[in-house]
Every structure is written in C-alpha cells, then in structure tokens.
Design an enzyme around this catalytic site. Structure first.
Site: not given
Ligand code: FES
Lengths: 122, 122
Positions: B33, B35, B59, B103
C-alpha cells in the site's frame, strides 16, 4: 515522499467528524485496500454547501485528500461541488505518490455519493 | 467489519509520538500500500523496554495494530518483544478482516527493525 501540504492536512485534518441530520451522507469503500470513508453535507435551501464533515479508516493520503476536498466544497453550490475531481484535490495538495492515487478517489466518490443522497431526498 | 478493540485503538491510539535519543528506531514500508511506519524504543541497561512510541501514515488497521503492539512490548525484555508476532497483536485486537492483515505486519516489522537498530548500537 509526501508534500508539505499533504503532511499538514494529514497531521491537522480539517472537518473531521459527523453532522447530525445531514442533508446528504455518502459512504464508499475502497476495494483495493478495504478502507472506508463517510462524508456528511449540510446544504441550505439555495443549494449551497454550508458545512461538511468526514470520517475515514483510511491511510494518511485518504485523510489528507478528504481534508482538502472538504475545504474545497465548503461554500460551493451542488454543481460546482460535482466538478471537484480527485485530480483537482491532488493538485491542491501539490501531488501524491502514484501508489496513493487510488486513496484520493475515496473523497471524490464519497462527495458524489453524499450529493446523490441529498438529491434523492429532495 | 472491525472489532470494538480495533475501533478503540484506532480512535484513541496509545503511544503515538517520537522519543528523542531513542535506544532504537525502526522504519519500515509496506510495499502493498506504500504506507510507512516508524517505532521508537527506549531500552534501559537491563534490556527492558521502558518506553515506546510510533508514527505512521498508514490506515486505521495500521494505527490500531501499532497501538496494541506498543502496549504489548512495553515493560518486556528484548527476547520477549521479539516473540510478539502480528498474529498475537491481531488476536489481542479480536481479529482483523483478511484485506487488512498486511497492515498489521508493519508494526511487527518496525519493532524488529528498532530492536535490530538497538542491537547494532550496543
Ligand atoms: S492500507 Fe496501508 S497500512 Fe493499511
């Protein structure tokens, strides 16, 4: 990786919350990451968006784009609000990394869903 | 979709922030993702984790798992902390939807990276 404006709207998001008895509520989900977003609109008799709030379980990019999108729609009429694309929101944030573009769609889709909800009720 | 514990740790996350002059800092990214997550550990001479803080752009599931993971490692020694898996964190949160399991890996990996950073420095 993220612009100053993205970090600003992520760490200090505008218009987070709910509106009781909102004129329109839009809830959308993101199939790619499983995140959800809800936007509340308060629209007056002249069709002006007087207030807007959002809630999300999404990532920082979703928070930042929603925060900016709510700022952009506030004070606009319905037709103007419908024209605010995720591209315009990303531009206002000085861009997002490519992997995060899908997150910015949540805000646009939630605003459209909330305007649709309003239209159906009126 | 999300358990009460997940929503509690998402809306009221524990141990968000930074530690100046931390004993170990771990930063990891999630390829799926895009992140990022950073965890700071404060470890005393006896190898006990006295304090822990985290920051993420991820998220709600990343926020909730990091919040719970920091609670689980606090007060533990290094070997105990290394044994805390993302599975244990998810169990402590009463589970996560399958689309969000990736995540929860961010927290586990960031703790490992921070412990590795500490080990390299000592
Ligand atoms: S979608 Fe990226 S950490 Fe959850």
């Amino acid at each position: 990786m993220y612009s100053e404006k993205v970090m600003d709207h992520f760490t200090n998001p505008r218009n987070v919350g709910e509106i009781e008895d909102a004129s329109g509520v839009g809830t959308v989900g993101n199939a790619k990451c499983g995140d959800i977003m809800r936007i509340y609109l308060d629209i007056d008799e002249e069709g002006i968006i007087k207030d807007v709030k959002f809630k999300t379980f999404g990532c920082g990019a979703a928070v930042a784009t929603s925060s900016m999108a709510t700022e952009l729609v506030k004070g606009k009429n319905i037709n103007e609000a419908l024209k605010i694309t995720n591209k315009a929101v990303m531009d206002a944030l000085d861009g997002l990394p490519p992997v995060k573009v899908h997150c910015s769609l949540l805000a646009e889709e939630a605003i459209h869903a909330a305007l649709w909800d309003y239209a159906e009720k009126n």
